[in-house]
Design a protein around this motif. Structure first.
Motif, short mmCIF file in Angstrom:
data_model
loop_
_atom_site.label_atom_id
_atom_site.label_comp_id
_atom_site.label_asym_id
_atom_site.label_seq_id
_atom_site.Cartn_x
_atom_site.Cartn_y
_atom_site.Cartn_z
N ALA A 129 -37.13 -6.19 69.30
CA ALA A 129 -37.80 -5.74 68.07
C ALA A 129 -38.36 -6.93 67.29
O ALA A 129 -39.55 -6.93 66.90
N ASP A 130 -37.54 -7.93 67.05
CA ASP A 130 -38.02 -9.10 66.32
C ASP A 130 -39.03 -9.89 67.15
O ASP A 130 -40.01 -10.42 66.63
N ALA A 131 -38.79 -9.96 68.45
CA ALA A 131 -39.65 -10.78 69.31
C ALA A 131 -41.08 -10.25 69.34
O ALA A 131 -42.03 -11.03 69.49
N ILE A 132 -41.25 -8.95 69.21
CA ILE A 132 -42.60 -8.40 69.26
C ILE A 132 -43.17 -8.16 67.86
O ILE A 132 -44.29 -7.65 67.73
N GLY A 133 -42.42 -8.49 66.83
CA GLY A 133 -42.93 -8.33 65.47
C GLY A 133 -42.75 -6.95 64.89
O GLY A 133 -43.53 -6.53 64.03
N ALA A 134 -41.73 -6.24 65.35
CA ALA A 134 -41.45 -4.89 64.84
C ALA A 134 -39.98 -4.80 64.44
O ALA A 134 -39.19 -4.11 65.10
N PRO A 135 -39.58 -5.51 63.36
CA PRO A 135 -38.15 -5.60 63.04
C PRO A 135 -37.50 -4.26 62.73
O PRO A 135 -36.27 -4.13 62.83
N GLU A 136 -38.27 -3.27 62.34
CA GLU A 136 -37.70 -1.95 62.05
C GLU A 136 -37.77 -1.03 63.26
O GLU A 136 -37.51 0.17 63.16
N GLY A 137 -38.16 -1.57 64.42
CA GLY A 137 -38.24 -0.76 65.62
C GLY A 137 -39.63 -0.15 65.79
O GLY A 137 -40.55 -0.42 65.01
N THR A 138 -39.76 0.65 66.80
CA THR A 138 -41.06 1.22 67.14
C THR A 138 -40.91 2.67 67.62
O THR A 138 -39.81 3.14 67.88
N VAL A 139 -42.06 3.32 67.73
CA VAL A 139 -42.16 4.58 68.46
C VAL A 139 -42.57 4.21 69.88
O VAL A 139 -43.46 3.37 70.06
N ARG A 140 -41.92 4.79 70.86
CA ARG A 140 -42.28 4.47 72.24
C ARG A 140 -42.68 5.73 72.99
O ARG A 140 -41.94 6.71 73.01
N ALA A 141 -43.87 5.67 73.59
CA ALA A 141 -44.29 6.72 74.52
C ALA A 141 -44.21 6.13 75.91
O ALA A 141 -44.76 5.04 76.15
N SER A 142 -43.55 6.82 76.81
CA SER A 142 -43.40 6.26 78.16
C SER A 142 -43.70 7.34 79.20
O SER A 142 -43.28 8.48 79.06
#
Lengths: 375, 99
Positions: free
Chosen positions: A331-344
């Motif tokens: 999360a921190d490494a990609i710049g989304a410290p609050e997490g993300t929505v993921r579609a897979s």
């Protein structure tokens, strides 16, 4: 329902998979080393098919467990990381991180962060792996889909005298793999994602010559009167999950029939299209760069990931995953410290489902922007 | 309208450090209930969806729901959810006397 949570577990399964599970439960048990029925056991069939999927010439180098989490627990117990330095990438899953932290503590663990394209540079591993015993590399991120180059990272680890342990849970069944040539000393996989097997299946590849002490003991059907067996079967003790392995074998057969290159091409195209469409929407931020995985992580300005997931599920009947995706360092490494929505996606994801998903996200993002203007 | 049941939620709030509950209601969520809940924190609404979505955020808790649903999701920073009783009281205060 539109299901876009295949990085967690694939759905739907090809119908041949549940059929194989049922047939295995109805048929007389054929457990390779523990009965007198002819060969053709689910274990043996599954091992041969998985060897083809994973790019392993010798099927006997593949060992079955209940999944990636058990694999990592067994491997870490065997390797005994306490007091030794380990390197992990920022993409690692809790299946590895939690047992590693539990057994070794966090003080001797170094984290390799990706570059702006989501790639772990071999130079980063070379730098961090000095005096390290182990390098753990998530081959395909379950958050962004970033795919790492195992041969170069293995070479970097080996140059420092470290073992390279890969996690191919997301990539097994999603793209061609060549573990024999990858340089990985050990590679962990799960059965219930892109391999379309049932939950509770998985295992690991152990390169011949790599020492891995056993971490559990029991009956193997081998070893005669010996109470303590030192044979490779020691990783598969007790009665095996035969019906699960029958399903996993059928899942592996399914992906081999389609062709791993064809699956990789189809999924890459659909994922790239999805990533591009989301990235083009006002108020939507997509994380990571296009790569070979089947996951797209994003956020909508003004809404938390959980808000978006809630609306998608309850208003549009669309299933995604929100939060940290069991990869808390990412999360921190990609710049989304609050997490993300993921579609897979999986190779069975329908284009029209993706279009309905994009329409839903577009409506939600427009609504969030309108709400922001009104406050 | 009144609360029929409250149960721990399957939503992975806990993965983000929060604890989730589903609050089931006897009637669909309407504007009056949202206004009552808004008094507990900061209200945010998306009105342009077919069924408007709302959140109410306060110190240590959040509520989210969709107009017309018979349940809402409550998340709490603390496992024992000390704010839950205030939320249930706010819903009950909005109760129709004939309910």
């Amino acid at each position: 329902m539109i299901y876009l949570n295949n990085a967690a577990t694939s759905y739907p399964k090809p119908s041949c998979v549940p059929e194989a599970v049922c047939q295995a439960l109805f048929a007389p048990p054929r457990e390779g080393r523990r009965g007198t029925l002819d060969a053709g056991s689910a274990e043996a069939d599954c091992r041969v098919l998985l060897a083809r999927v994973l790019g392993v010439k010798d099927p006997e180098r593949i060992f079955f467990t209940s999944g990636a989490t058990e694999s990592f627990n067994l491997i870490l117990r065997g390797l005994d990381p306490a007091g030794k330095t380990s390197v992990v990438t920022a993409y690692e899953h809790n299946a590895l991180l939690r047992p590693l932290w539990a057994l070794a503590g966090g003080e001797r663990v170094r984290v390799a962060c990706p570059d702006r394209k989501g790639i772990i540079a071999p130079e980063t591993i070379s730098e961090l792996a000095k005096d390290a015993a182990f390098v753990f590399v998530n081959h395909c991120s379950n958050v962004t889909g970033a795919v790492q180059g195992l041969p170069a990272l293995s070479a970097a680890a080996h140059a420092s005298g470290a073992l390279l342990i890969a996690d191919v849970s997301q990539s097994a069944g999603l793209m061609p793999l060549d573990l024999d040539e990858s340089g990985a000393d050990i590679a962990v996989f799960t059965g219930h994602k892109a391999l379309f097997g049932p939950a509770g299946t998985g295992g690991f590849f152990l390169r011949k010559g790599v020492s891995l002490p056993a971490a559990k003991w029991g009956g193997t059907g081998t070893g005669g009167k010996a109470v303590l067996s030192g044979e490779p079967e020691q990783f598969e003790v007790g009665t095996q999950n035969l019906s699960g392995l029958a399903g996993l074998a059928m899942g592996a057969s399914f992906v081999l029939e389609i062709g791993l290159a064809e699956i990789a091409r189809t999924v890459r195209e659909k994922t790239a299209s999805l990533r591009g469409a989301l990235g083009g929407m006002a108020g939507v931020r997509v994380y990571g760069a296009p790569s070979g995985g089947a996951a797209v992580a994003f956020n909508i300005r003004g809404l938390s990931p959980a808000d978006v997931g809630y609306i998608l599920l309850h208003e549009y009947d669309i299933v995604v995953r929100t939060g940290y995706h069991c990869a808390p360092l990412a999360a921190d490494a990609i710049g989304a410290p609050e997490g993300t929505v993921r579609a897979s996606l999986s190779c069975l994801t329908m284009q029209e489902d993706l279009e309905r998903f994009l329409q839903a996200v577009s409506e939600i993002a427009a609504g969030a922007a309108e709400a922001a203007r009104c406050t | 309208m009144h609360v029929t049941t409250v149960e721990r939620s399957f939503e992975p709030c806990s993965e983000s450090g929060w604890y989730g509950y589903d609050v089931h209601l006897s009637e669909p969520i309407d504007g009056a209930l949202i206004d009552a809940l808004a008094a507990l924190g900061r209200l945010s609404r998306i009105r342009t969806l077919k069924r408007p979505f709302f959140t109410v955020r306060g110190d240590g808790f959040l509520l989210r729901g969709i107009t017309g649903d018979r349940f809402l999701r409550a998340g709490f920073a603390k496992k024992d959810a000390p704010e839950l009783s205030d939320i249930l009281s706010a819903i009950d205060a909005n109760r129709d006397p004939a309910d």
